[in-house]
Each structure stands twice: as C-alpha cells, then as structure tokens.
Scaffold this motif. Structure first.
Motif, PDB file in Angstrom:
ATOM      1  N   LEU A 174       6.616  14.537   9.226  1.00 22.46           N
ATOM      2  CA  LEU A 174       6.101  13.353   9.905  1.00 22.46           C
ATOM      3  C   LEU A 174       6.958  12.137   9.580  1.00 22.46           C
ATOM      4  CD1 LEU A 174       3.896  12.093  11.661  1.00 22.46           C
ATOM      5  CD2 LEU A 174       2.532  11.817   9.597  1.00 22.46           C
ATOM      6  N   ALA A 175       7.359  12.009   8.324  1.00 20.98           N
ATOM      7  CA  ALA A 175       8.213  10.894   7.926  1.00 20.98           C
ATOM      8  C   ALA A 175       9.562  10.966   8.634  1.00 20.98           C
ATOM      9  CB  ALA A 175       8.407  10.890   6.414  1.00 20.98           C
ATOM     10  N   ILE A 176      10.128  12.160   8.744  1.00 20.36           N
ATOM     11  CA  ILE A 176      11.413  12.327   9.429  1.00 20.36           C
ATOM     12  C   ILE A 176      11.271  11.993  10.907  1.00 20.36           C
ATOM     13  CG2 ILE A 176      13.127  14.034  10.155  1.00 20.36           C
ATOM     14  CD1 ILE A 176      12.699  15.345   7.375  1.00 20.36           C
ATOM     15  N   ASP A 177      10.189  12.434  11.536  1.00 22.99           N
ATOM     16  CA  ASP A 177       9.953  12.105  12.945  1.00 22.99           C
ATOM     17  C   ASP A 177       9.826  10.596  13.141  1.00 22.99           C
ATOM     18  OD1 ASP A 177      10.043  14.745  13.718  1.00 22.99           O
ATOM     19  OD2 ASP A 177       7.855  14.986  13.791  1.00 22.99           O
ATOM     20  N   ALA A 178       9.133   9.937  12.229  1.00 21.62           N
ATOM     21  CA  ALA A 178       8.985   8.483  12.313  1.00 21.62           C
ATOM     22  C   ALA A 178      10.336   7.788  12.166  1.00 21.62           C
ATOM     23  CB  ALA A 178       8.018   7.986  11.239  1.00 21.62           C
ATOM     24  N   MET A 179      11.168   8.295  11.261  1.00 15.50           N
ATOM     25  CA  MET A 179      12.492   7.717  11.064  1.00 15.50           C
ATOM     26  C   MET A 179      13.357   7.908  12.307  1.00 15.50           C
ATOM     27  SD  MET A 179      12.986   8.908   7.107  1.00 15.50           S
ATOM     28  CE  MET A 179      14.743   8.910   7.169  1.00 15.50           C
ATOM     29  N   LEU A 180      13.300   9.079  12.914  1.00 15.02           N
ATOM     30  CA  LEU A 180      14.080   9.334  14.122  1.00 15.02           C
ATOM     31  C   LEU A 180      13.594   8.468  15.282  1.00 15.02           C
ATOM     32  CD1 LEU A 180      14.425  13.229  13.954  1.00 15.02           C
ATOM     33  CD2 LEU A 180      16.220  11.528  13.578  1.00 15.02           C
ATOM     34  N   LEU A 181      12.292   8.351  15.416  1.00 15.62           N
ATOM     35  CA  LEU A 181      11.711   7.565  16.494  1.00 15.62           C
ATOM     36  C   LEU A 181      12.069   6.083  16.371  1.00 15.62           C
ATOM     37  CD1 LEU A 181       9.811   7.552  18.968  1.00 15.62           C
ATOM     38  CD2 LEU A 181       7.928   7.199  17.386  1.00 15.62           C
ATOM     39  N   SER A 182      12.054   5.568  15.156  1.00 15.51           N
ATOM     40  CA  SER A 182      12.298   4.144  14.956  1.00 15.51           C
ATOM     41  C   SER A 182      13.772   3.816  14.740  1.00 15.51           C
ATOM     42  CB  SER A 182      11.490   3.632  13.763  1.00 15.51           C
ATOM     43  OG  SER A 182      11.966   4.245  12.575  1.00 15.51           O
ATOM     44  N   GLY A 183      14.590   4.824  14.482  1.00 16.71           N
ATOM     45  CA  GLY A 183      16.021   4.585  14.269  1.00 16.71           C
ATOM     46  C   GLY A 183      16.347   3.992  12.918  1.00 16.71           C
TER      47      GLY A 183
ATOM     48  N   LYS B 122      16.677   4.510   8.489  1.00 14.30           N
ATOM     49  CA  LYS B 122      17.054   5.506   7.487  1.00 14.30           C
ATOM     50  C   LYS B 122      16.091   5.522   6.304  1.00 14.30           C
ATOM     51  CE  LYS B 122      21.906   5.341   8.633  1.00 14.30           C
ATOM     52  NZ  LYS B 122      23.267   5.118   8.180  1.00 14.30           N
ATOM     53  N   ASN B 123      15.084   4.663   6.361  1.00  9.24           N
ATOM     54  CA  ASN B 123      14.128   4.541   5.279  1.00  9.24           C
ATOM     55  C   ASN B 123      12.740   4.861   5.833  1.00  9.24           C
ATOM     56  OD1 ASN B 123      12.239   3.537   3.446  1.00  9.24           O
ATOM     57  ND2 ASN B 123      13.557   1.864   2.800  1.00  9.24           N
ATOM     58  N   PRO B 124      12.032   5.844   5.250  1.00 10.30           N
ATOM     59  CA  PRO B 124      10.711   6.201   5.790  1.00 10.30           C
ATOM     60  C   PRO B 124       9.706   5.056   5.733  1.00 10.30           C
ATOM     61  CG  PRO B 124      11.226   7.512   3.836  1.00 10.30           C
ATOM     62  CD  PRO B 124      12.421   6.697   4.144  1.00 10.30           C
ATOM     63  N   GLN B 125       9.791   4.218   4.723  1.00  8.75           N
ATOM     64  CA  GLN B 125       8.851   3.093   4.630  1.00  8.75           C
ATOM     65  C   GLN B 125       9.089   2.111   5.778  1.00  8.75           C
ATOM     66  OE1 GLN B 125       8.620   1.225   0.816  1.00  8.75           O
ATOM     67  NE2 GLN B 125       7.550  -0.567   1.595  1.00  8.75           N
TER      68      GLN B 125
ATOM     69  N   VAL C 296       0.856  -1.168   0.000  1.00 11.06           N
ATOM     70  CA  VAL C 296       0.000   0.000   0.000  1.00 11.06           C
ATOM     71  C   VAL C 296       0.896   1.224   0.000  1.00 11.06           C
ATOM     72  CG1 VAL C 296      -1.717   1.295   1.311  1.00 11.06           C
ATOM     73  CG2 VAL C 296      -1.799  -1.191   1.283  1.00 11.06           C
ATOM     74  N   THR C 297       0.554   2.207  -0.794  1.00 11.94           N
ATOM     75  CA  THR C 297       1.308   3.447  -0.832  1.00 11.94           C
ATOM     76  C   THR C 297       0.551   4.513  -0.057  1.00 11.94           C
ATOM     77  OG1 THR C 297       2.170   2.873  -3.011  1.00 11.94           O
ATOM     78  CG2 THR C 297       2.321   5.174  -2.353  1.00 11.94           C
ATOM     79  N   VAL C 298       1.250   5.174   0.870  1.00 11.98           N
ATOM     80  CA  VAL C 298       0.654   6.209   1.703  1.00 11.98           C
ATOM     81  C   VAL C 298       1.504   7.457   1.567  1.00 11.98           C
ATOM     82  CG1 VAL C 298       0.029   6.869   4.046  1.00 11.98           C
ATOM     83  CG2 VAL C 298      -0.207   4.498   3.327  1.00 11.98           C
ATOM     84  N   THR C 299       0.870   8.589   1.389  1.00  6.98           N
ATOM     85  CA  THR C 299       1.578   9.856   1.297  1.00  6.98           C
ATOM     86  C   THR C 299       1.610  10.503   2.673  1.00  6.98           C
ATOM     87  OG1 THR C 299       0.769  10.123  -0.949  1.00  6.98           O
ATOM     88  CG2 THR C 299       1.640  12.068   0.117  1.00  6.98           C
ATOM     89  N   LEU C 300       2.816  10.883   3.119  1.00 10.00           N
ATOM     90  CA  LEU C 300       2.987  11.520   4.419  1.00 10.00           C
ATOM     91  C   LEU C 300       3.688  12.850   4.267  1.00 10.00           C
ATOM     92  CD1 LEU C 300       4.348   8.558   6.573  1.00 10.00           C
ATOM     93  CD2 LEU C 300       2.048   9.479   6.574  1.00 10.00           C
ATOM     94  N   ASP C 301       3.438  13.737   5.197  1.00  8.18           N
ATOM     95  CA  ASP C 301       4.160  14.979   5.291  1.00  8.18           C
ATOM     96  C   ASP C 301       5.629  14.646   5.565  1.00  8.18           C
ATOM     97  OD1 ASP C 301       4.253  17.958   5.708  1.00  8.18           O
ATOM     98  OD2 ASP C 301       4.891  17.289   7.707  1.00  8.18           O
ATOM     99  N   ALA C 302       6.551  15.386   4.969  1.00  7.06           N
ATOM    100  CA  ALA C 302       7.978  15.108   5.119  1.00  7.06           C
ATOM    101  C   ALA C 302       8.408  15.175   6.583  1.00  7.06           C
ATOM    102  CB  ALA C 302       8.796  16.076   4.276  1.00  7.06           C
TER     103      ALA C 302
END
Length: 66
Positions: free
Chosen positions: A12-21, A23-26, A4-10
C-alpha cells in the motif's frame, strides 16, 4: 503541528508513492490525504452539505459552467 504514526502494508505504501510521485512513503500518504480532503471540500461546496436541509436537485446553479 502534531505528528501521528500510522502503520501501513508495504504494498500500500509503494502504491501511494507511485501514485503521488514521491520517494518517501510519509510524503506520499500526506499528499494523497490532502488531495482527498480538498476534493471533498470542493464537492461539498458544489453540492451542498446534507445538514443544510436543501436537496442538491432543488438548487439552481449560481453561475454557468463551461
């Protein structure tokens, strides 16, 4: 598995990447969603499901914690 493809605000994607550790937003979104779902299942198994008709306060613990 279906994709599934989901469009996110950049941001939000960066925050998710930082939170999860990651380097890939997906990967970040997938890890966070898996954790969220697992946490919900753990909570439901401890407190019960609303559909079972028995309030959580009326239940006695099956094993002592601690």
């Amino acid at each position: 598995m279906a994709q599934v493809t989901v469009t996110l605000d950049a941001n939000l994607a960066i925050d998710a990447m930082l939170l999860s550790g990651t380097k890939n937003p997906q990967d970040a979104v997938e890890l966070i969603l898996r954790d969220y779902l697992a946490r919900g299942r753990r909570t439901e198994s401890r407190t019960g499901d609303a559909a079972d008709g028995q309030p959580a306060a009326d239940r006695r613990p099956t094993a002592q914690e601690g």
